[in-house]
Scaffold this motif. Structure first.
Motif, mmCIF file in Angstrom:
data_model
loop_
_atom_site.group_PDB
_atom_site.id
_atom_site.type_symbol
_atom_site.label_atom_id
_atom_site.label_comp_id
_atom_site.label_asym_id
_atom_site.label_seq_id
_atom_site.Cartn_x
_atom_site.Cartn_y
_atom_site.Cartn_z
ATOM 1 N N GLY A 122 0.810 -1.205 0.000
ATOM 2 C CA GLY A 122 0.000 0.000 0.000
ATOM 3 C C GLY A 122 0.845 1.257 0.000
ATOM 4 O O GLY A 122 0.540 2.228 -0.702
ATOM 5 N N ASP A 123 1.942 1.260 0.773
ATOM 6 C CA ASP A 123 2.851 2.409 0.772
ATOM 7 C C ASP A 123 3.428 2.633 -0.617
ATOM 8 O O ASP A 123 3.526 3.765 -1.101
ATOM 9 N N ASN A 124 3.828 1.556 -1.263
ATOM 10 C CA ASN A 124 4.429 1.672 -2.586
ATOM 11 C C ASN A 124 3.420 2.194 -3.609
ATOM 12 O O ASN A 124 3.754 3.006 -4.474
ATOM 13 N N ILE A 125 2.185 1.715 -3.522
ATOM 14 C CA ILE A 125 1.156 2.161 -4.459
ATOM 15 C C ILE A 125 0.787 3.616 -4.203
ATOM 16 O O ILE A 125 0.593 4.402 -5.139
ATOM 17 N N ASP A 126 0.685 3.996 -2.922
ATOM 18 C CA ASP A 126 0.329 5.381 -2.576
ATOM 19 C C ASP A 126 1.303 6.387 -3.174
ATOM 20 O O ASP A 126 0.926 7.538 -3.442
ATOM 21 N N ALA A 127 2.539 5.968 -3.368
ATOM 22 C CA ALA A 127 3.554 6.885 -3.901
ATOM 23 C C ALA A 127 3.219 7.347 -5.317
ATOM 24 O O ALA A 127 3.775 8.349 -5.797
ATOM 25 N N LEU A 128 2.316 6.647 -6.002
ATOM 26 C CA LEU A 128 1.937 7.044 -7.363
ATOM 27 C C LEU A 128 1.109 8.321 -7.376
ATOM 28 O O LEU A 128 1.156 9.095 -8.327
ATOM 29 N N ILE A 129 0.329 8.542 -6.303
ATOM 30 C CA ILE A 129 -0.669 9.612 -6.320
ATOM 31 C C ILE A 129 -0.017 10.968 -6.103
ATOM 32 O O ILE A 129 0.772 11.156 -5.184
ATOM 33 N N VAL A 130 -0.378 11.898 -6.958
ATOM 34 C CA VAL A 130 0.009 13.294 -6.787
ATOM 35 C C VAL A 130 -1.272 14.077 -6.525
ATOM 36 O O VAL A 130 -2.109 14.252 -7.420
ATOM 37 N N GLU A 131 -1.481 14.505 -5.277
ATOM 38 C CA GLU A 131 -2.706 15.222 -4.950
ATOM 39 C C GLU A 131 -2.678 16.596 -5.610
ATOM 40 O O GLU A 131 -1.769 17.388 -5.391
ATOM 41 N N PRO A 132 -3.677 16.902 -6.432
ATOM 42 C CA PRO A 132 -3.632 18.146 -7.219
ATOM 43 C C PRO A 132 -4.019 19.369 -6.398
ATOM 44 O O PRO A 132 -4.637 19.270 -5.339
ATOM 45 N N SER A 133 -3.681 20.524 -6.924
ATOM 46 C CA SER A 133 -4.134 21.791 -6.365
ATOM 47 C C SER A 133 -4.653 22.649 -7.514
ATOM 48 O O SER A 133 -4.129 22.603 -8.640
ATOM 49 N N LEU A 134 -5.693 23.406 -7.248
ATOM 50 C CA LEU A 134 -6.320 24.219 -8.287
ATOM 51 C C LEU A 134 -5.441 25.426 -8.608
ATOM 52 O O LEU A 134 -5.024 26.152 -7.709
ATOM 53 N N PRO A 135 -5.136 25.656 -9.895
ATOM 54 C CA PRO A 135 -4.321 26.831 -10.257
ATOM 55 C C PRO A 135 -4.990 28.126 -9.810
ATOM 56 O O PRO A 135 -6.218 28.211 -9.676
ATOM 57 N N SER A 136 -4.181 29.159 -9.588
ATOM 58 C CA SER A 136 -4.689 30.454 -9.144
ATOM 59 C C SER A 136 -5.487 31.120 -10.260
ATOM 60 O O SER A 136 -5.437 30.721 -11.433
ATOM 61 N N ASN A 137 -6.218 32.176 -9.913
ATOM 62 C CA ASN A 137 -7.102 32.844 -10.867
ATOM 63 C C ASN A 137 -6.364 33.388 -12.086
ATOM 64 O O ASN A 137 -6.893 33.369 -13.202
ATOM 65 N N ASP A 138 -5.141 33.892 -11.867
ATOM 66 C CA ASP A 138 -4.433 34.490 -13.007
ATOM 67 C C ASP A 138 -3.924 33.446 -13.993
ATOM 68 O O ASP A 138 -3.423 33.790 -15.068
ATOM 69 N N TYR A 139 -4.053 32.168 -13.659
ATOM 70 C CA TYR A 139 -3.666 31.108 -14.598
ATOM 71 C C TYR A 139 -4.661 31.008 -15.748
ATOM 72 O O TYR A 139 -4.317 30.619 -16.858
ATOM 73 N N TRP A 140 -5.928 31.385 -15.448
ATOM 74 C CA TRP A 140 -6.985 31.249 -16.446
ATOM 75 C C TRP A 140 -7.068 32.507 -17.294
ATOM 76 O O TRP A 140 -7.395 33.580 -16.813
ATOM 77 N N VAL A 141 -6.777 32.350 -18.573
ATOM 78 C CA VAL A 141 -6.752 33.492 -19.491
ATOM 79 C C VAL A 141 -8.164 34.023 -19.716
ATOM 80 O O VAL A 141 -8.388 35.231 -19.806
ATOM 81 N N ASN A 142 -9.143 33.110 -19.798
ATOM 82 C CA ASN A 142 -10.529 33.489 -20.061
ATOM 83 C C ASN A 142 -11.430 32.937 -18.960
ATOM 84 O O ASN A 142 -11.222 31.825 -18.464
ATOM 85 N N THR A 143 -12.444 33.691 -18.598
ATOM 86 C CA THR A 143 -13.472 33.249 -17.663
ATOM 87 C C THR A 143 -14.833 33.516 -18.285
ATOM 88 O O THR A 143 -15.113 34.648 -18.715
ATOM 89 N N VAL A 144 -15.661 32.473 -18.342
ATOM 90 C CA VAL A 144 -16.995 32.594 -18.937
ATOM 91 C C VAL A 144 -18.019 32.124 -17.908
ATOM 92 O O VAL A 144 -17.893 31.026 -17.367
ATOM 93 N N THR A 145 -19.031 32.935 -17.652
ATOM 94 C CA THR A 145 -20.148 32.543 -16.803
ATOM 95 C C THR A 145 -21.347 32.249 -17.691
ATOM 96 O O THR A 145 -21.734 33.076 -18.518
ATOM 97 N N THR A 146 -21.925 31.068 -17.534
ATOM 98 C CA THR A 146 -22.983 30.659 -18.458
ATOM 99 C C THR A 146 -23.967 29.723 -17.771
ATOM 100 O O THR A 146 -23.649 29.093 -16.761
ATOM 101 N N SER A 147 -25.168 29.630 -18.332
ATOM 102 C CA SER A 147 -26.162 28.664 -17.872
ATOM 103 C C SER A 147 -26.374 27.556 -18.894
ATOM 104 O O SER A 147 -27.185 26.661 -18.679
ATOM 105 N N ARG A 148 -25.634 27.622 -20.027
ATOM 106 C CA ARG A 148 -25.760 26.616 -21.075
ATOM 107 C C ARG A 148 -24.372 26.291 -21.635
ATOM 108 O O ARG A 148 -23.568 27.194 -21.870
ATOM 109 N N PHE A 149 -24.126 25.001 -21.848
ATOM 110 C CA PHE A 149 -22.838 24.616 -22.407
ATOM 111 C C PHE A 149 -22.771 24.824 -23.920
ATOM 112 O O PHE A 149 -21.701 24.751 -24.508
ATOM 113 N N ASP A 150 -23.931 25.049 -24.566
ATOM 114 C CA ASP A 150 -23.908 25.338 -25.999
ATOM 115 C C ASP A 150 -24.023 26.839 -26.268
ATOM 116 O O ASP A 150 -24.416 27.274 -27.348
#
Length: 498
Positions: free
Chosen positions: A223-251
């Motif tokens: 289990g220790d050896n397998i656990d070493a595979l996982i890289v727990e992610p972190s959400l990039p900061s706001n300035d990483y996102w070039v565009n931000t869109v707020t929407t109620s429809r994906f189309d």
């Protein structure tokens, strides 16, 4: 006249009694509904307590680090800091996490009950675990009070079988050796195999008592050896996102025009969005799906086109308390990158993922062929549907149900399944599996026809039917199958103890 008056009096009394009975029945029904809702919350709180206690135990004996890790883990599972209590116990070698939450009632309000208090706790320790240089058994059941049951089927084991409890066979069983600490019952169709000097296989019928061998320790180091595979992610900061869109429809046209720019894009939804994610052909960049409801995002190429939607980048998803579906029931869609579900559940259908998957909640696959090529797939729990092709190491906190019919889960390369604290149910049909099936604290249930090149290691193991063949591992895995330390020193591992 007296008789009529008496009947009228009894009619009135009956009406009152009926009203009282209806009120009582309604009250109990209302309370049952609200209690059921509270029970579901209790299950969720207990799971969060377990995970938070384990996260904190890994930081012992650093008290400050313990408090931070436990509360951050609870927050990831949707619980506020003020609802979480963390205590370091003993000689700073145990941690207790308690979570309390009020569940608002619906029907029970008419009885004056506005909320129900739900609370749970878990205690985890950071203990020394010893381990062997290499684990010699092809099939191993660790619970001294359980039966390793090889039931009515055909089983060929190119290796040794051991149980710390008892062993029972029912069908035809061939193995190099079968041992247990507490005996058992080998039926007449059990054979011990060996090879002569020329390499020819010889068999010897074995029935009656099982050969005795002392208790064997669970190889927790895997289990220790397998656990070493996982890289727990972190959400990039706001300035990483070039565009931000707020929407109620994906189309939405504005969203479509933004995605054509092939830049890192943050999509924030309002309400419960609907519509197709239209014509994402070779999108270059990362996506952040910022959601707040159960939603099925249907990737859909231009009508009549043979093109497949392709995302060349990572997908980040936050959807606390809800399920996000990434589906395509047409030509399919491909993600050439990782999928990080920071909160909520994930469902994949008719998808190809060439990257790791990290899901903080539960994960399912269904509908169409879903292919995953990764080092790891991590989820709180996993349930696969038909036609799922996984080449990865599956890691779950709790239950992993890898099931399917004749078009079930299969793997042309390697597939290992590791449940940290739960059970594994393996029911694919006519599959070749190259890897380990490992549930050190849970039950492994093999219920169909499989050829496994690796090992089956569980707290308990049951094989009730079908044809199962187990051979030595024949391919290199992404994790070590031997101990990490060459010194033979004991390792430490977080473990739930309450």
């Amino acid at each position: 006249m007296k008789i009529k008056r008496k009947w009228k009096e009894e009619d009135g009394a009956s009406a009152v009694l009926v009203i009282l009975l209806i009120t009582v029945i309604f009250s109990f029904t209302a309370l049952a509904i609200d209690l059921g809702s509270a029970y579901n919350l209790k299950v969720r709180i207990q799971s969060a307590c377990d995970l938070a206690a384990l996260a904190g135990a890994k930081k012992l004996p650093d008290t400050c680090a313990v408090l931070t890790a436990a509360k951050e883990n609870a927050a990831k599972n949707g619980f506020r800091e003020e609802d979480v209590s963390v205590s370091v116990l003993g000689a700073a070698d145990k941690v207790r996490v308690s979570i309390k939450n009020d569940k608002p009632t619906f029907f029970a309000r008419v009885m004056g009950i506005n909320s129900l208090e739900v609370s749970c706790q878990a205690v985890a320790a950071y203990e020394e675990m010893s381990f062997d240089e290499d684990f010699e058994y092809a099939i191993f059941s660790g619970d001294p009070d359980a039966d390793l049951n090889m039931g009515w089927g055909n089983y060929w084991v190119d290796g040794k079988v051991h149980a710390n409890g008892t062993v029972t066979t029912g069908g035809y069983v061939y193995a190099d050796k079968i041992t247990s600490d507490k005996g058992g019952d080998l039926k007449y169709n059990t054979f011990i195999t060996s090879r002569d000097a020329t390499g020819e296989v010889e068999t010897e019928r074995k029935n009656g008592e099982v050969d005795h061998a002392e208790v064997v320790e669970m190889p927790y180091y895997l289990g220790d050896n397998i656990d070493a595979l996982i890289v727990e992610p972190s959400l990039p900061s706001n300035d990483y996102w070039v565009n931000t869109v707020t929407t109620s429809r994906f189309d939405d046209t504005a969203l479509y025009d933004t995605l054509k720019k092939n830049q890192n894009t943050h999509i924030k939804t309002t309400g419960t969005p609907n519509g197709y994610m239209n014509q994402i052909v070779n999108f270059e960049g990362d996506l952040y799906l910022d959601l707040n409801s159960d939603v099925s995002i249907q990737f859909f190429s231009q009508y009549g086109s043979n093109e497949t939607d392709v995302i060349n980048g990572d997908i980040y998803i936050t959807n606390p308390g809800h399920t996000t579906g990434l589906v395509n029931y047409g030509n399919g869609f491909t993600v050439n990158g990782n999928i990080y579900v920071m909160s909520g559940n994930l469902n994949l259908a008719n998808a190809a993922v060439n990257g790791n998957i990290y899901c903080a909640g539960n994960m399912t696959t269904d509908g169409g062929l879903t292919q995953i090529r990764a080092k790891y797939v991590y989820a709180n729990s996993l349930k696969t549907g038909n036609s799922t092709d996984i080449n990865a190491t599956i890691i779950t906190e709790y239950d992993a149900e890898v099931m399917g019919g004749s078009n079930g889960v299969y793997s042309s390369s390697t597939l290992s399944v590791y449940s940290r604290h739960g059970n594994i149910k393996f029911g694919t049909n006519y599959s070749d599996i190259h890897g380990y099936i490992f549930a050190p604290y849970g039950d492994i249930d093999i219920v169909a026809n499989n050829e496994i090149y690796g090992k089956i290691i569980g707290n308990t193991v049951s094989m009730q039917s079908g044809n199962v063949k187990v051979h030595p591992l024949d391919k290199e895995l992404d994790f070590e199958i031997k101990k990490k330390s060459e010194s033979g020193e004991a390792k430490r591992k977080a473990r739930l103890i309450q």
